[in-house]
Design a protein around this motif. Structure first.
Motif, PDB file in Angstrom:
ATOM      1  N   UNK A 179     -20.075  45.680 -40.908  1.00 20.07           N
ATOM      2  CA  UNK A 179     -20.032  46.623 -39.793  1.00 20.07           C
ATOM      3  C   UNK A 179     -21.405  46.216 -39.154  1.00 20.07           C
ATOM      4  N   UNK A 180     -21.405  45.748 -37.960  1.00 18.25           N
ATOM      5  CA  UNK A 180     -22.616  45.486 -37.141  1.00 18.25           C
ATOM      6  C   UNK A 180     -23.037  46.500 -36.134  1.00 18.25           C
ATOM      7  N   UNK A 181     -24.200  46.218 -35.503  1.00 17.49           N
ATOM      8  CA  UNK A 181     -24.526  47.386 -34.449  1.00 17.49           C
ATOM      9  C   UNK A 181     -26.072  47.493 -34.378  1.00 17.49           C
ATOM     10  N   UNK A 182     -26.452  48.215 -33.401  1.00 14.86           N
ATOM     11  CA  UNK A 182     -27.996  48.495 -33.322  1.00 14.86           C
ATOM     12  C   UNK A 182     -28.382  49.521 -34.004  1.00 14.86           C
ATOM     13  N   UNK A 183     -29.658  49.735 -34.540  1.00 14.92           N
ATOM     14  CA  UNK A 183     -30.264  51.023 -35.148  1.00 14.92           C
ATOM     15  C   UNK A 183     -30.031  52.259 -34.443  1.00 14.92           C
ATOM     16  N   UNK A 184     -29.465  53.278 -35.188  1.00 13.33           N
ATOM     17  CA  UNK A 184     -29.031  54.214 -34.782  1.00 13.33           C
ATOM     18  C   UNK A 184     -27.852  54.405 -34.263  1.00 13.33           C
ATOM     19  N   UNK A 185     -26.791  53.454 -34.155  1.00 13.55           N
ATOM     20  CA  UNK A 185     -25.619  53.407 -33.621  1.00 13.55           C
ATOM     21  C   UNK A 185     -24.669  54.149 -34.603  1.00 13.55           C
ATOM     22  N   UNK A 186     -24.777  54.573 -35.797  1.00 14.56           N
ATOM     23  CA  UNK A 186     -24.100  55.241 -36.736  1.00 14.56           C
ATOM     24  C   UNK A 186     -23.759  54.605 -37.818  1.00 14.56           C
TER      25      UNK A 186
ATOM     26  N   UNK B  71      -8.747  35.342 -36.038  1.00 20.63           N
ATOM     27  CA  UNK B  71      -9.981  34.608 -35.382  1.00 20.63           C
ATOM     28  C   UNK B  71     -10.331  35.367 -34.032  1.00 20.63           C
ATOM     29  N   UNK B  72      -9.663  36.403 -33.684  1.00 22.61           N
ATOM     30  CA  UNK B  72      -9.954  37.239 -32.358  1.00 22.61           C
ATOM     31  C   UNK B  72     -11.650  37.530 -32.443  1.00 22.61           C
ATOM     32  N   UNK B  73     -12.189  37.194 -31.366  1.00 22.64           N
ATOM     33  CA  UNK B  73     -13.538  37.539 -31.241  1.00 22.64           C
ATOM     34  C   UNK B  73     -13.821  37.892 -29.817  1.00 22.64           C
ATOM     35  N   UNK B  74     -14.791  38.965 -29.593  1.00 21.24           N
ATOM     36  CA  UNK B  74     -14.841  39.303 -28.266  1.00 21.24           C
ATOM     37  C   UNK B  74     -16.079  38.227 -27.821  1.00 21.24           C
ATOM     38  N   UNK B  75     -16.120  38.077 -26.735  1.00 20.17           N
ATOM     39  CA  UNK B  75     -17.061  36.973 -25.967  1.00 20.17           C
ATOM     40  C   UNK B  75     -18.442  37.341 -26.072  1.00 20.17           C
ATOM     41  N   UNK B  76     -18.909  38.592 -26.240  1.00 17.98           N
ATOM     42  CA  UNK B  76     -20.361  38.741 -26.415  1.00 17.98           C
ATOM     43  C   UNK B  76     -20.566  38.654 -28.022  1.00 17.98           C
ATOM     44  N   UNK B  77     -19.696  38.680 -28.909  1.00 23.33           N
ATOM     45  CA  UNK B  77     -19.752  38.431 -30.229  1.00 23.33           C
ATOM     46  C   UNK B  77     -20.205  36.856 -30.326  1.00 23.33           C
ATOM     47  N   UNK B  78     -19.374  36.200 -29.854  1.00 22.25           N
ATOM     48  CA  UNK B  78     -19.548  34.507 -29.833  1.00 22.25           C
ATOM     49  C   UNK B  78     -21.075  34.335 -29.294  1.00 22.25           C
ATOM     50  N   UNK B  79     -21.423  34.992 -28.323  1.00 17.24           N
ATOM     51  CA  UNK B  79     -22.760  34.800 -27.675  1.00 17.24           C
ATOM     52  C   UNK B  79     -23.925  35.200 -28.779  1.00 17.24           C
ATOM     53  N   UNK B  80     -23.575  36.148 -29.539  1.00 13.63           N
ATOM     54  CA  UNK B  80     -24.722  36.711 -30.421  1.00 13.63           C
ATOM     55  C   UNK B  80     -24.658  35.759 -31.649  1.00 13.63           C
ATOM     56  N   UNK B  81     -23.634  35.214 -32.191  1.00 15.51           N
ATOM     57  CA  UNK B  81     -23.309  34.303 -33.117  1.00 15.51           C
ATOM     58  C   UNK B  81     -24.339  33.019 -32.916  1.00 15.51           C
ATOM     59  N   UNK B  82     -23.874  32.503 -31.826  1.00 14.96           N
ATOM     60  CA  UNK B  82     -24.700  31.426 -31.464  1.00 14.96           C
ATOM     61  C   UNK B  82     -26.230  31.617 -31.387  1.00 14.96           C
ATOM     62  N   UNK B  83     -26.638  32.752 -30.942  1.00 14.31           N
ATOM     63  CA  UNK B  83     -28.160  33.254 -30.975  1.00 14.31           C
ATOM     64  C   UNK B  83     -28.597  33.090 -32.410  1.00 14.31           C
TER      65      UNK B  83
ATOM     66  N   UNK C  84     -14.926  41.976 -38.629  1.00 15.25           N
ATOM     67  CA  UNK C  84     -16.236  42.303 -38.261  1.00 15.25           C
ATOM     68  C   UNK C  84     -15.871  43.773 -37.299  1.00 15.25           C
ATOM     69  N   UNK C  85     -16.550  44.763 -37.589  1.00 15.17           N
ATOM     70  CA  UNK C  85     -16.542  45.903 -36.565  1.00 15.17           C
ATOM     71  C   UNK C  85     -17.939  46.211 -36.071  1.00 15.17           C
ATOM     72  N   UNK C  86     -18.063  46.724 -34.766  1.00 15.15           N
ATOM     73  CA  UNK C  86     -19.465  47.064 -34.215  1.00 15.15           C
ATOM     74  C   UNK C  86     -19.429  48.383 -33.911  1.00 15.15           C
ATOM     75  N   UNK C  87     -20.741  49.037 -34.385  1.00 19.72           N
ATOM     76  CA  UNK C  87     -20.531  50.550 -34.113  1.00 19.72           C
ATOM     77  C   UNK C  87     -21.550  50.614 -32.654  1.00 19.72           C
ATOM     78  N   UNK C  88     -21.006  51.373 -31.873  1.00 23.81           N
ATOM     79  CA  UNK C  88     -21.659  51.425 -30.476  1.00 23.81           C
ATOM     80  C   UNK C  88     -21.643  53.137 -30.012  1.00 23.81           C
ATOM     81  N   UNK C  89     -22.840  53.705 -30.190  1.00 24.15           N
ATOM     82  CA  UNK C  89     -23.002  54.879 -30.032  1.00 24.15           C
ATOM     83  C   UNK C  89     -21.830  55.863 -30.805  1.00 24.15           C
ATOM     84  N   UNK C  90     -21.846  55.711 -31.939  1.00 30.84           N
ATOM     85  CA  UNK C  90     -20.789  56.195 -32.715  1.00 30.84           C
ATOM     86  C   UNK C  90     -19.310  56.027 -32.990  1.00 30.84           C
ATOM     87  N   UNK C  91     -18.992  54.957 -31.956  1.00 33.28           N
ATOM     88  CA  UNK C  91     -17.628  54.517 -31.931  1.00 33.28           C
ATOM     89  C   UNK C  91     -17.557  53.208 -32.476  1.00 33.28           C
TER      90      UNK C  91
END
Length: 244
Positions: free
Chosen positions: A38-45, A229-241, A213-220
């Motif tokens: 589970x990934x996500x920004x600090x404070x995301x839940x 192998x399904x990935x959201x496009x923004x996840x691919x960008x984050x992994x590359x970085x 992999x799940x991402x928490x975003x504002x509690x969701x």
């Protein structure tokens, strides 16, 4: 078969005169022997959700089950016994008892479940060797580095061979080499005893080893990657970085 399920979990907090929704209608199923990150920004839940899944916190509403046992309906004593038998938890801030030595901290779960310590002797030796803490067992937490404290906390979480291991940033205080070593240990233990691993992490390189992999975003909670192998496009960008 699902070993861990939650349905429509909500966790509300009062903050001054406002109500904060830390976890917002989260539903999740985790299969036997699965590694979920589970990934996500600090404070995301993320940590709040992890505590609820592990039975360390109760949701405002919703259902949480481990092996079909509804955690929200258990008494505090029954829940404590259940956690000691079926789950382990690696805390971000170690949560070691300062008056106990490293070895005593590691063995706490065996005492809580009223099991004979000698049954853990061989497993304990393997954990100590794998975590490289043999020379620190008689030291108090205040005499250990942050990384050594985390290794003791990991050994404590694994000593009972839990069916579900919850980990809140287990490599957060370790350098890249040690973080990779700890992850390999957790994955080896997972396969050895058929363990399920649910981990909160900011380390996308570690998260990419997970089955889902799940991402928490504002509690969701949002699915980010699954076994297909399904990935959201923004996840691919984050992994590359993360790998650059």
């Amino acid at each position: 078969m699902s070993i861990l399920e939650c349905e429509n979990v909500i966790r509300l907090y009062r903050q001054y005169d406002a109500t904060v929704t830390a976890v917002d209608r989260v539903s999740l199923k985790v299969e036997d022997n699965e590694f979920v990150a589970i990934i996500g920004a600090s404070g995301s839940g993320k940590t709040t959700l992890l505590h609820i899944l592990a039975g360390l916190d109760r949701p405002t509403s919703g259902s949480v089950k481990i092996r079909g046992n509804e955690l929200t309906k258990m008494s505090p004593d029954a829940l404590g016994r259940f956690r000691g038998t079926y789950t382990g938890f690696i805390f971000q801030n170690h949560n070691l008892i300062p008056q106990f030595t490293a070895l005593e901290n590691i063995l706490i779960p065996t005492v809580m479940t009223e099991r004979d310590e000698c049954r853990y002797e061989e497993h304990l030796k393997k954990l100590i060797a794998a975590l490289n803490i043999a020379d620190r067992l008689n030291h108090l937490p205040s005499e250990l580095s942050g990384g050594q404290q985390q290794r003791v906390a990991i050994a404590r979480a694994l000593i009972n061979r839990p069916q579900v291991l919850f980990a809140d940033e287990p490599t957060g205080n370790l350098d890249r080499r040690n973080a990779d070593e700890v992850l390999e240990l957790l994955l080896k233990t997972k396969e050895m005893i058929g363990q399920t691993l649910v981990m909160v992490t900011h380390d996308l390189t570690i998260a990419d080893r997970a089955d889902k992999i799940y991402k928490m975003d504002n509690g969701k909670l949002i699915l980010w990657k699954d076994k297909s192998g399904y990935r959201r496009n923004s996840y691919e960008a984050e992994m590359k970085l993360a790998k650059e």
